[in-house]
Enzyme design. Structure first.
Site, PDB file in Angstrom:
ATOM      1  N   GLU A 112      -5.333  -7.736   5.557  1.00  0.00           N
ATOM      2  CA  GLU A 112      -4.583  -8.717   4.773  1.00  0.00           C
ATOM      3  C   GLU A 112      -4.592 -10.097   5.415  1.00  0.00           C
ATOM      4  O   GLU A 112      -3.786 -10.965   5.064  1.00  0.00           O
ATOM      5  CB  GLU A 112      -3.139  -8.242   4.576  1.00  0.00           C
ATOM      6  CG  GLU A 112      -2.291  -8.217   5.837  1.00  0.00           C
ATOM      7  CD  GLU A 112      -2.393  -6.915   6.611  1.00  0.00           C
ATOM      8  OE1 GLU A 112      -1.458  -6.621   7.369  1.00  0.00           O
ATOM      9  OE2 GLU A 112      -3.395  -6.193   6.457  1.00  0.00           O
ATOM     10  N   HIS A 152      -3.124   2.066  -2.594  1.00  0.00           N
ATOM     11  CA  HIS A 152      -4.175   1.177  -2.094  1.00  0.00           C
ATOM     12  C   HIS A 152      -4.886   0.416  -3.210  1.00  0.00           C
ATOM     13  O   HIS A 152      -5.390  -0.691  -2.984  1.00  0.00           O
ATOM     14  CB  HIS A 152      -5.182   1.981  -1.278  1.00  0.00           C
ATOM     15  CG  HIS A 152      -4.642   2.436   0.045  1.00  0.00           C
ATOM     16  ND1 HIS A 152      -4.565   1.600   1.137  1.00  0.00           N
ATOM     17  CD2 HIS A 152      -4.110   3.628   0.438  1.00  0.00           C
ATOM     18  CE1 HIS A 152      -4.031   2.267   2.160  1.00  0.00           C
ATOM     19  NE2 HIS A 152      -3.746   3.491   1.752  1.00  0.00           N
ATOM     20  N   ASP A 156      -5.500  -3.502  -3.179  1.00  0.00           N
ATOM     21  CA  ASP A 156      -6.767  -4.204  -3.416  1.00  0.00           C
ATOM     22  C   ASP A 156      -6.602  -5.290  -4.472  1.00  0.00           C
ATOM     23  O   ASP A 156      -7.178  -6.378  -4.364  1.00  0.00           O
ATOM     24  CB  ASP A 156      -7.847  -3.215  -3.858  1.00  0.00           C
ATOM     25  CG  ASP A 156      -8.351  -2.342  -2.714  1.00  0.00           C
ATOM     26  OD1 ASP A 156      -8.028  -2.658  -1.547  1.00  0.00           O
ATOM     27  OD2 ASP A 156      -9.067  -1.355  -2.985  1.00  0.00           O
ATOM     28  N   ASN A 202       0.824  -1.214   0.000  1.00  0.00           N
ATOM     29  CA  ASN A 202       0.000   0.000   0.000  1.00  0.00           C
ATOM     30  C   ASN A 202       0.860   1.267   0.000  1.00  0.00           C
ATOM     31  O   ASN A 202       0.581   2.225  -0.728  1.00  0.00           O
ATOM     32  CB  ASN A 202      -0.919   0.006   1.221  1.00  0.00           C
ATOM     33  CG  ASN A 202      -2.096  -0.938   1.055  1.00  0.00           C
ATOM     34  OD1 ASN A 202      -2.548  -1.191  -0.064  1.00  0.00           O
ATOM     35  ND2 ASN A 202      -2.592  -1.466   2.151  1.00  0.00           N
TER      36      ASN A 202
END
Length: 367
Positions: A269, A239, A243, A234
């Site tokens: 996660e 981000h 994802d 991230n």
């Protein structure tokens, strides 16, 4: 209500046929409710023939009939096709003297019909669908009482059809509501990003499995998975890339684990897998397959630059002496041990030793 002057127009006929189709009455089996009405109107009107008929595009179809012995006739010889163009009762005292019917095959030949009286069957929008009619082999007329009864019974035919339609629409609505409820329940139990079970739904499924095991079902295994150094993904790539990694890892889990295994996103996660009817050794082999796939699978399939990550896994047994909280606590401790010993490995109970080592690489993600 449609204007009587427009009943011969193509547009009106299309609307009338659609109104008829909406009742879903054509070509349905015989039903006692309609047969009884036909029998009663035959008795009241002292007529040997009585019919509940509907005028389709190119035929006249009988929902119920007495005295004819057929379920449909061609539209070009139908007297009822004329009746639906009229308002109120349509009565032909002597068909041989009516220019519209004197040459009709049903008049000039078998069954030699001489009398017709029909009451409209109208939809709730006012479209004529057919008639409740009586016929005779002799010229005649109906008394006022018989005319009233014929119309009243035609109204009862339509009332019954409306009730059938309402019941069908209610049943369809119930099915739609049930489908919506099922979809809402699915969404409430599903992680929106991965489509896996969310934490709450997984806990419910896990609690059920533990209860089954306590009642004598075979033991299962529980696996808690953490993606190593995911925060760096991230922080380094954003981000959206994070994802993508989460979604790809979920897909990988679906490929690696059995169809019977229950996979959930624990949060962030972290992922959790329950393997019904599986020993810790079998779960360890599944974890090894996952490690191997991670080592060769880029987590960004559509990126020119491959991205590899590793995972730390804790594995414990679900036995009859366990409860859900204890199992989760033990698995979390084993996961912590895997992280403490360098990540990119699985730690199982009861051995408490690494079940898998890193594949000659460090535990950091490799962009």
């Amino acid at each position: 209500m449609p204007d009587l002057t427009d009943r011969c127009s193509a547009e009106h006929e299309a609307q009338r046929l659609q109104a008829l189709a909406n009742y879903r009455i054509l070509d349905t089996p015989e039903e006692s409710a309609f047969d009884e009405i036909v029998e009663v109107v035959s008795i009241i009107c002292e007529a040997p023939i009585a019919v509940i008929n509907f005028v389709d595009r190119d035929r006249q179809w009988f929902k119920s009939e007495k005295g004819l012995g057929v379920r449909e006739t061609p539209l070009d010889i139908s007297i009822c096709a004329h009746a639906i163009l009229q308002s109120g009762l349509f009565i032909v005292p002597d068909t041989t003297r009516d220019p519209s019917f004197s040459s009709n095959p049903l008049v000039t030949g078998e069954p030699n019909l001489r009398f017709y009286a029909g009451a409209l069957l109208e939809s709730r929008e006012g479209y004529p669908l057919g008639t409740l009619c009586v016929l005779d082999y002799q010229p005649r007329d109906l008394t006022e009482r018989q005319r009233f009864a014929l119309q009243a019974l035609a109204n009862q035919v339509m009332a019954h059809m409306e009730l059938m339609r309402a019941h069908r629409e209610q049943a369809e609505l119930i099915c739609e509501l049930e489908a919506t409820r099922h979809e809402l329940a699915k969404r409430a139990a599903t992680d929106p990003l991965t489509g896996l079970l969310n934490r709450r739904a997984f806990e419910q499924r896990l609690d059920q499995e533990v209860a089954l095991i306590q009642r004598g079902a075979p033991p299962a295994a529980l696996m808690l998975i953490d993606l190593d150094h995911f925060k760096r993904v991230n922080d380094t790539l954003g981000h959206q890339a994070g994802d993508e990694v989460i979604v790809r890892f979920a897909e990988l889990c679906r490929e690696v684990f059995r169809q019977a295994d229950v996979i959930g996103r624990w949060g962030g996660e972290e992922f959790v897998v329950m393997l019904p009817r599986a020993s810790v050794a079998e779960a360890r082999h599944a974890a090894e397959r996952l490690h191997q796939r991670l080592a060769i699978t880029s987590m960004r399939a559509n990126s020119a630059t491959p991205l590899y990550i590793s995972a730390s896994i804790g594995i414990c047994s679900l036995s009859g002496v366990s409860n859900m909280d204890e199992c989760l606590h033990r698995t979390d401790e084993l996961l912590y041990q895997a992280k403490e010993q360098g990540r990119n490995r699985s730690i199982c109970e009861p051995e408490g030793v690494p079940a898998h080592r890193s594949f000659g690489m460090d535990s950091s993600f490799r962009p």
